[in-house]
Every structure is written in C-alpha cells, then in structure tokens.
Enzyme design. Structure first.
Site, short mmCIF file in Angstrom:
data_model
loop_
_atom_site.label_atom_id
_atom_site.label_comp_id
_atom_site.label_asym_id
_atom_site.label_seq_id
_atom_site.Cartn_x
_atom_site.Cartn_y
_atom_site.Cartn_z
CG HIS A 147 176.74 10.04 25.69
ND1 HIS A 147 177.57 11.13 25.80
CD2 HIS A 147 177.25 9.08 26.50
CE1 HIS A 147 178.56 10.83 26.65
NE2 HIS A 147 178.37 9.60 27.08
CG HIS A 151 176.50 7.68 31.65
ND1 HIS A 151 175.74 8.13 30.59
CD2 HIS A 151 177.80 7.92 31.29
CE1 HIS A 151 176.52 8.60 29.64
NE2 HIS A 151 177.78 8.48 30.03
NE ARG A 162 181.06 18.41 31.42
CZ ARG A 162 181.59 19.16 30.46
NH1 ARG A 162 181.25 20.43 30.33
NH2 ARG A 162 182.46 18.63 29.63
CD GLU A 215 179.34 5.69 27.49
OE1 GLU A 215 180.22 5.61 28.36
OE2 GLU A 215 178.95 6.77 26.99
#
Length: 319
Positions: A100, A175, A195, A118
């Site tokens: 991200h 991740h 992705r 996150e």
C-alpha cells in the site's frame, strides 16, 4: 449531550479468498459463500457502517462524522475524512501479495485522502499458518528484477503466526495474510491496494486479477524494514491493558477485562471491538450489553464509562 455508545452494523465484502468463519466464529449473517471481510467500523465510501442505536440509528458513520463532528471532537473547519477503518478478515485461502502507498503517493497518484498503514491482531490461525511480511531485495532494481522473473520463494519473507500475535504493517511493506488465519485489522481509512502476485488464480469467469507491478515497486520500502514498537502493559482494577502500538496514525490496545473497571476517555473517541466474552458498558446510569462480535464507539461526549464482565477487546483511536 450524546451519552451512549455508537453501535455499528458490519458491512460484508465478498473476496475470492474468503470463507465462512465470520459466520461460524462470530455468528454474523454473512451474505456470500466466500465472505472475506467484515468492515466493522467504517466510514469509507466503499462500505460505510450503519449506526444501530440511539438518535442516529439508520445513519452511516460517514454521515455522523460529517454532520455531528462534536461526537468525535472534530474541529468545525476539519474537512478531512474519518481517519480509521476496522475490519475482520477470514482468509480461507491465501490473500494476494500486495503493498500500500503512503499518504503523499495516495494523494498525488490516486487523488485519495489517505495511504494505508495497518496492523493485525491474529484472532485464530491454523497450525502452521504463515504470513508474508517483507522481502529480501536490497535495491529497487533487484526488487524489480525478482518480481519480473517471478522469484517469489527467494523474494518473500514468510513468518509463522498464532492466535494472539500482533503485526504492524507500515505503508510500503510487502505483505499477505496466509490461508487459515482470521485477523482483526486496524488501518487508515483507505482502500488502495497494489497487487504484486496472486498465485495465478482465476475468478469464476476464468480471468486473473489485475496486478499493479509498476506502482507496487515504486511504493515499496527497500530494503525491508521491520518496525520496532514498544508494548506496554498496565493493570488497574479488573482491566489489563496492553498497548500494542502507538504511532503516527493510530494507537491500538488489547484489553482483557476480568471484573469491573471505570475508564476515563483519554482520546477524542474510542473504537472498541469485542473479540471474546461478554460485558456491560455503563454510561450516566445507563447499561448496554456487549458480546463477542460487537463493535462500537465511545464518543467525545462521554467523559467516563464503566466496563464490567469477562471479555477481550481491541481498542483503537487516532493518534
């Protein structure tokens, strides 16, 4: 003055890797065979939670944030989006390997208010379950070459996890959540994902999902950096509170409630997810029952509240 918790209805998201554990473990009435995510505290336009109780029942959290800013101690001239998003994810299969962007890249390249940092609290994990966390490339050029050549076994760092583990995932970290893991995720309110690899899976129509290799390589932190965060535990009355992380975007705690405690709200507002057990919240003489799978906000208009029972909770707020 608003003197009650704000209870929220989860928003469910179908995912190719999702399963049934949101129903079997949390008794949610899931709408899909492959339900991968429950957005349990969300003001994001792709899945805003609906308020279940009180005078704002039927409105979304996004509505409340925009029209009733005093509930969040939001300044009148603050036109930013609600900052956080809490999810529960059921990985019946491996999630795609992804990364991200940070805030700057999200604003410049995607015209979105937030990037995505996150963190994960592992609720359950099958024996031998693993996550992908980081990579072994030393330079951007090496990362680009290894991605182009599909050298996934050499590139990706795999880490075993079990229930109760906590993982902090800053923007720029490659991740993936592995098969057999259920997590509670606290993140910036962003839905931007680049992705990198999807195991060559196809959807029901036989199509592979889109990859975003150029953007992924651009935003990935190289070399990989494993973050350091000090976890501090305090015990008071019937509550053991363990600070999991406190950094730029959010602070997250694990609460173990065994008995009774009175808490003074020490942030603009608190997001609370009950992950085991049951309890009662007491505010200004009113009591509210909560059980595993409930998610609610203690608003800025509540200065203190009682909490009684036997339960585990994940508690978060903007830093």
């Amino acid at each position: 003055m608003y003197q009650q918790p704000i209870f929220l209805q989860p928003v469910f998201q179908e995912r190719i890797w999702g399963g049934q554990k949101l129903q079997t473990e949390f008794h949610y009435d899931i709408p899909y065979q492959h339900t991968g995510e429950a957005w349990v505290i969300s003001a994001h336009p792709n899945g805003p939670s609906v308020i279940k109780n009180g005078p704002l029942a039927g409105k979304t959290l996004k509505d409340a944030w925009e029209a009733y800013g005093e509930l969040f101690h939001k300044a009148v001239d603050n036109d930013e989006a609600y900052p956080l998003l809490v999810k529960i994810l059921d990985a019946a299969n491996d999630l795609s390997v992804q990364v991200h962007p940070d805030d700057t890249y999200a604003r410049e390249a995607e015209n979105q208010p937030y990037g995505k940092t996150e963190c994960w609290y592992v609720l359950s994990a099958d024996e031998g379950a693993e996550i992908i966390f980081g990579h072994h490339a030393k330079t951007k050029e090496e990362l680009q070459t290894m991605v182009a050549d599909g050298k996934w076994d050499t590139l990706l760092r795999r880490v075993p996890v079990k229930a109760g583990d906590f993982v902090y995932v800053p923007s720029g970290t490659i991740h993936a959540i592995g098969k057999g893991i259920v997590i509670l995720e606290t993140q910036q309110s962003s839905d931007i994902t680049y992705r990198v690899y999807d195991y060559d899976r196809t959807d029901a129509a036989g199509n592979k999902r889109e990859l975003h290799l150029a953007a992924a390589v651009e935003v990935t932190t190289v070399p990989h950096q494993t973050p350091n965060y000090n976890q501090v535990e305090t015990k008071e009355d019937g509550l053991t509170a363990r600070q999991l992380v406190s950094e730029k975007y959010f602070t997250v705690y694990h609460w173990q409630l065994d008995g009774e405690t009175e808490q003074v709200r020490q942030a603009d507002f608190l997001q609370i997810s009950v992950i085991t057990g049951e309890a009662t919240v007491t505010i200004d003489g009113q009591t509210f029952a909560v059980v595993k799978g409930d998610h609610f906000i203690i608003p800025a208009t509540v200065d203190r509240f009682g909490f009684t029972g036997t339960a585990e909770c994940i508690v978060s707020y903007p830093s």
